[in-house]
Design a protein around this motif. Sequence first.
Motif, PDB file in Angstrom:
ATOM      1  N   ARG A  88      48.842 -29.451  61.496  1.00 38.84           N
ATOM      2  CA  ARG A  88      49.219 -29.352  62.919  1.00 38.84           C
ATOM      3  C   ARG A  88      48.700 -30.546  63.709  1.00 38.84           C
ATOM      4  O   ARG A  88      49.366 -31.032  64.631  1.00 38.84           O
ATOM      5  CB  ARG A  88      48.671 -28.037  63.486  1.00 38.84           C
ATOM      6  N   HIS A  89      47.521 -31.033  63.343  1.00 34.94           N
ATOM      7  CA  HIS A  89      46.902 -32.133  64.095  1.00 34.94           C
ATOM      8  C   HIS A  89      47.064 -33.486  63.409  1.00 34.94           C
ATOM      9  O   HIS A  89      46.456 -34.470  63.846  1.00 34.94           O
ATOM     10  CB  HIS A  89      45.431 -31.831  64.338  1.00 34.94           C
ATOM     11  N   LYS A  90      47.864 -33.508  62.344  1.00 33.52           N
ATOM     12  CA  LYS A  90      48.155 -34.764  61.638  1.00 33.52           C
ATOM     13  C   LYS A  90      46.876 -35.495  61.216  1.00 33.52           C
ATOM     14  O   LYS A  90      46.723 -36.698  61.421  1.00 33.52           O
ATOM     15  CB  LYS A  90      49.050 -35.673  62.494  1.00 33.52           C
ATOM     16  N   LEU A  91      45.989 -34.760  60.595  1.00 33.30           N
ATOM     17  CA  LEU A  91      44.723 -35.331  60.156  1.00 33.30           C
ATOM     18  C   LEU A  91      44.826 -35.890  58.741  1.00 33.30           C
ATOM     19  O   LEU A  91      45.581 -35.393  57.921  1.00 33.30           O
ATOM     20  CB  LEU A  91      43.622 -34.267  60.208  1.00 33.30           C
ATOM     21  N   ARG A  92      44.035 -36.927  58.494  1.00 29.27           N
ATOM     22  CA  ARG A  92      43.885 -37.516  57.169  1.00 29.27           C
ATOM     23  C   ARG A  92      42.398 -37.378  56.806  1.00 29.27           C
ATOM     24  O   ARG A  92      41.593 -38.243  57.148  1.00 29.27           O
ATOM     25  CB  ARG A  92      44.316 -38.987  57.166  1.00 29.27           C
ATOM     26  N   PRO A  93      42.032 -36.330  56.133  1.00 32.09           N
ATOM     27  CA  PRO A  93      40.615 -36.000  56.019  1.00 32.09           C
ATOM     28  C   PRO A  93      39.858 -36.786  54.946  1.00 32.09           C
ATOM     29  O   PRO A  93      40.408 -37.145  53.904  1.00 32.09           O
ATOM     30  CB  PRO A  93      40.638 -34.509  55.631  1.00 32.09           C
ATOM     31  N   PHE A  94      38.602 -36.991  55.222  1.00 33.85           N
ATOM     32  CA  PHE A  94      37.609 -37.249  54.190  1.00 33.85           C
ATOM     33  C   PHE A  94      37.044 -35.868  53.884  1.00 33.85           C
ATOM     34  O   PHE A  94      36.373 -35.240  54.711  1.00 33.85           O
ATOM     35  CB  PHE A  94      36.513 -38.190  54.702  1.00 33.85           C
ATOM     36  N   PHE A  95      37.333 -35.362  52.689  1.00 34.68           N
ATOM     37  CA  PHE A  95      36.973 -33.998  52.336  1.00 34.68           C
ATOM     38  C   PHE A  95      35.564 -33.936  51.750  1.00 34.68           C
ATOM     39  O   PHE A  95      35.221 -34.690  50.839  1.00 34.68           O
ATOM     40  CB  PHE A  95      37.941 -33.431  51.297  1.00 34.68           C
ATOM     41  N   MET A  96      34.789 -32.991  52.254  1.00 36.18           N
ATOM     42  CA  MET A  96      33.529 -32.613  51.619  1.00 36.18           C
ATOM     43  C   MET A  96      33.686 -31.159  51.184  1.00 36.18           C
ATOM     44  O   MET A  96      33.220 -30.219  51.846  1.00 36.18           O
ATOM     45  CB  MET A  96      32.356 -32.782  52.590  1.00 36.18           C
ATOM     46  N   ILE A  97      34.397 -30.990  50.072  1.00 33.59           N
ATOM     47  CA  ILE A  97      34.675 -29.670  49.528  1.00 33.59           C
ATOM     48  C   ILE A  97      34.577 -29.750  48.004  1.00 33.59           C
ATOM     49  O   ILE A  97      34.604 -30.837  47.425  1.00 33.59           O
ATOM     50  CB  ILE A  97      36.077 -29.140  49.932  1.00 33.59           C
ATOM     51  N   ASN A  98      34.461 -28.605  47.360  1.00 35.56           N
ATOM     52  CA  ASN A  98      34.423 -28.582  45.901  1.00 35.56           C
ATOM     53  C   ASN A  98      35.736 -29.097  45.327  1.00 35.56           C
ATOM     54  O   ASN A  98      36.819 -28.850  45.878  1.00 35.56           O
ATOM     55  CB  ASN A  98      34.185 -27.155  45.403  1.00 35.56           C
ATOM     56  N   THR A 110      45.041 -38.620  52.562  1.00 42.84           N
ATOM     57  CA  THR A 110      43.604 -38.820  52.758  1.00 42.84           C
ATOM     58  C   THR A 110      43.213 -40.294  52.944  1.00 42.84           C
ATOM     59  O   THR A 110      42.029 -40.588  53.113  1.00 42.84           O
ATOM     60  CB  THR A 110      42.815 -38.254  51.554  1.00 42.84           C
ATOM     61  N   SER A 111      44.188 -41.207  52.927  1.00 42.69           N
ATOM     62  CA  SER A 111      43.860 -42.618  53.130  1.00 42.69           C
ATOM     63  C   SER A 111      43.556 -42.867  54.604  1.00 42.69           C
ATOM     64  O   SER A 111      44.096 -42.190  55.489  1.00 42.69           O
ATOM     65  CB  SER A 111      45.018 -43.509  52.678  1.00 42.69           C
ATOM     66  N   ASP A 112      42.688 -43.848  54.875  1.00 39.65           N
ATOM     67  CA  ASP A 112      42.306 -44.204  56.246  1.00 39.65           C
ATOM     68  C   ASP A 112      41.950 -42.940  57.038  1.00 39.65           C
ATOM     69  O   ASP A 112      42.624 -42.576  58.012  1.00 39.65           O
ATOM     70  CB  ASP A 112      43.454 -44.959  56.931  1.00 39.65           C
ATOM     71  N   PRO A 113      40.860 -42.268  56.667  1.00 40.62           N
ATOM     72  CA  PRO A 113      40.548 -40.955  57.255  1.00 40.62           C
ATOM     73  C   PRO A 113      40.352 -40.992  58.774  1.00 40.62           C
ATOM     74  O   PRO A 113      39.751 -41.925  59.323  1.00 40.62           O
ATOM     75  CB  PRO A 113      39.235 -40.564  56.568  1.00 40.62           C
ATOM     76  N   ASN A 114      40.895 -39.958  59.433  1.00 41.78           N
ATOM     77  CA  ASN A 114      40.644 -39.762  60.861  1.00 41.78           C
ATOM     78  C   ASN A 114      39.962 -38.416  61.108  1.00 41.78           C
ATOM     79  O   ASN A 114      39.976 -37.892  62.227  1.00 41.78           O
ATOM     80  CB  ASN A 114      41.930 -39.877  61.685  1.00 41.78           C
ATOM     81  N   ALA A 115      39.383 -37.838  60.043  1.00 40.16           N
ATOM     82  CA  ALA A 115      38.657 -36.575  60.156  1.00 40.16           C
ATOM     83  C   ALA A 115      37.714 -36.417  58.969  1.00 40.16           C
ATOM     84  O   ALA A 115      37.980 -36.943  57.884  1.00 40.16           O
ATOM     85  CB  ALA A 115      39.629 -35.394  60.208  1.00 40.16           C
ATOM     86  N   VAL A 116      36.628 -35.719  59.196  1.00 38.67           N
ATOM     87  CA  VAL A 116      35.728 -35.291  58.122  1.00 38.67           C
ATOM     88  C   VAL A 116      35.817 -33.777  58.079  1.00 38.67           C
ATOM     89  O   VAL A 116      35.567 -33.100  59.087  1.00 38.67           O
ATOM     90  CB  VAL A 116      34.277 -35.731  58.379  1.00 38.67           C
ATOM     91  N   LEU A 145      35.271 -34.076  63.471  1.00 34.38           N
ATOM     92  CA  LEU A 145      34.442 -33.323  62.529  1.00 34.38           C
ATOM     93  C   LEU A 145      34.978 -31.898  62.500  1.00 34.38           C
ATOM     94  O   LEU A 145      34.983 -31.215  63.527  1.00 34.38           O
ATOM     95  CB  LEU A 145      32.973 -33.346  62.951  1.00 34.38           C
ATOM     96  N   VAL A 146      35.438 -31.479  61.327  1.00 34.54           N
ATOM     97  CA  VAL A 146      36.057 -30.154  61.183  1.00 34.54           C
ATOM     98  C   VAL A 146      35.232 -29.334  60.194  1.00 34.54           C
ATOM     99  O   VAL A 146      35.091 -29.711  59.027  1.00 34.54           O
ATOM    100  CB  VAL A 146      37.514 -30.252  60.690  1.00 34.54           C
ATOM    101  N   ALA A 147      34.690 -28.229  60.663  1.00 42.86           N
ATOM    102  CA  ALA A 147      33.953 -27.310  59.799  1.00 42.86           C
ATOM    103  C   ALA A 147      34.891 -26.194  59.355  1.00 42.86           C
ATOM    104  O   ALA A 147      35.433 -25.472  60.195  1.00 42.86           O
ATOM    105  CB  ALA A 147      32.760 -26.715  60.548  1.00 42.86           C
ATOM    106  N   MET A 148      35.097 -26.069  58.052  1.00 45.30           N
ATOM    107  CA  MET A 148      35.905 -24.951  57.583  1.00 45.30           C
ATOM    108  C   MET A 148      35.250 -23.649  58.025  1.00 45.30           C
ATOM    109  O   MET A 148      35.924 -22.694  58.412  1.00 45.30           O
ATOM    110  CB  MET A 148      36.077 -25.019  56.070  1.00 45.30           C
ATOM    111  N   HIS A 149      33.931 -23.617  57.968  1.00 48.70           N
ATOM    112  CA  HIS A 149      33.141 -22.586  58.638  1.00 48.70           C
ATOM    113  C   HIS A 149      31.717 -23.103  58.713  1.00 48.70           C
ATOM    114  O   HIS A 149      31.375 -24.135  58.113  1.00 48.70           O
ATOM    115  CB  HIS A 149      33.227 -21.232  57.926  1.00 48.70           C
ATOM    116  N   LYS A 150      30.867 -22.418  59.464  1.00 47.20           N
ATOM    117  CA  LYS A 150      29.488 -22.859  59.651  1.00 47.20           C
ATOM    118  C   LYS A 150      28.505 -21.793  59.174  1.00 47.20           C
ATOM    119  O   LYS A 150      27.463 -21.568  59.788  1.00 47.20           O
ATOM    120  CB  LYS A 150      29.229 -23.221  61.124  1.00 47.20           C
ATOM    121  N   GLY A 151      28.866 -21.146  58.066  1.00 49.55           N
ATOM    122  CA  GLY A 151      27.977 -20.127  57.511  1.00 49.55           C
ATOM    123  C   GLY A 151      26.595 -20.686  57.239  1.00 49.55           C
ATOM    124  O   GLY A 151      26.449 -21.762  56.663  1.00 49.55           O
ATOM    125  N   ARG A 152      25.577 -19.921  57.636  1.00 52.73           N
ATOM    126  CA  ARG A 152      24.198 -20.364  57.437  1.00 52.73           C
ATOM    127  C   ARG A 152      23.799 -20.287  55.969  1.00 52.73           C
ATOM    128  O   ARG A 152      23.115 -21.159  55.451  1.00 52.73           O
ATOM    129  CB  ARG A 152      23.250 -19.490  58.265  1.00 52.73           C
TER     130      ARG A 152
END
Length: 263
Positions: A88-98, A110-116, A145-152
């Motif tokens: 929806r927001h046309k993001l190109r993420p740098f993913f920090m996920i498994n 994911t090239s030229d990231p505009n989001a983490v 900066l996009v948090a999939m969630h912020k679980g402690r």
Amino acid sequence: MAARKGLESVRAILLDLSGTLHIEDSATPGAVEALARLRKSGFLLKFVTNTTKESQRFFLERLQRIGFAVNQEELYSTVTATRQYILRHKLRPFFMINDDVMEDFSGIETSDPNAVVVGLAPNAFNYSTMNKAFNLLKEGPAVQLVAMHKGRYYRQGAELSLGPGPFVEALEFATGKEAVTVGKPSSPFFRGVLDQLGCAPEEAVMVGDDWCDDIEGAMSVGMRGVLVQTGKYRHGDEDRMKFKPTLVCKNFAETVKLLLNNR
């Protein structure tokens, strides 16, 4: 058993999964049979999860192995909501996920990231990767900066383990940017579930083991909340909440007994 005040006129039930219905590869006591009874009752059901450490395909296979007949259409996950947000927001993420979760983001540029984008990724929470994310955010004013969630934290075996929240907050602190949180406890997440179910907040109840992400998040949009004392629950969690939970139950099976008694 007498009817329990607070559960009257419920049409829809939102069910957390990890920590509530199961812990890793084992069901919580009586949960498989309780879910089978609940399915026959006529309630609208939706399984809502912040799980981001494995793909949805693997997650559903795990549930089916345990004995829960859950299908893709019944699942409302942070992974799905995050993919929708990215598109929806046309993001190109740098993913920090498994790596296992990347199959759910196939086709995302994911090239030229505009989001983490940060999920639960123990292998990515190291100095090198965190520093790369920091520099992307610090040097690019428009980089989100996009948090999939912020679980402690979450339950892993007999212990609690750090969730993605502390690492997201480290990036927030270092960059001065506030993360967009996609999953629970964000209000848009819960409203999206209610929209799919076609019911008002006051007609729905959330059942979960996380006092903040499950119960407080749901109650903040007008739903009722049942906190179960399994998974990550710790004694006194209910006293930490801004909203007093509708009920605190020993486990999911006990919750189902009370819900069915109020039909």
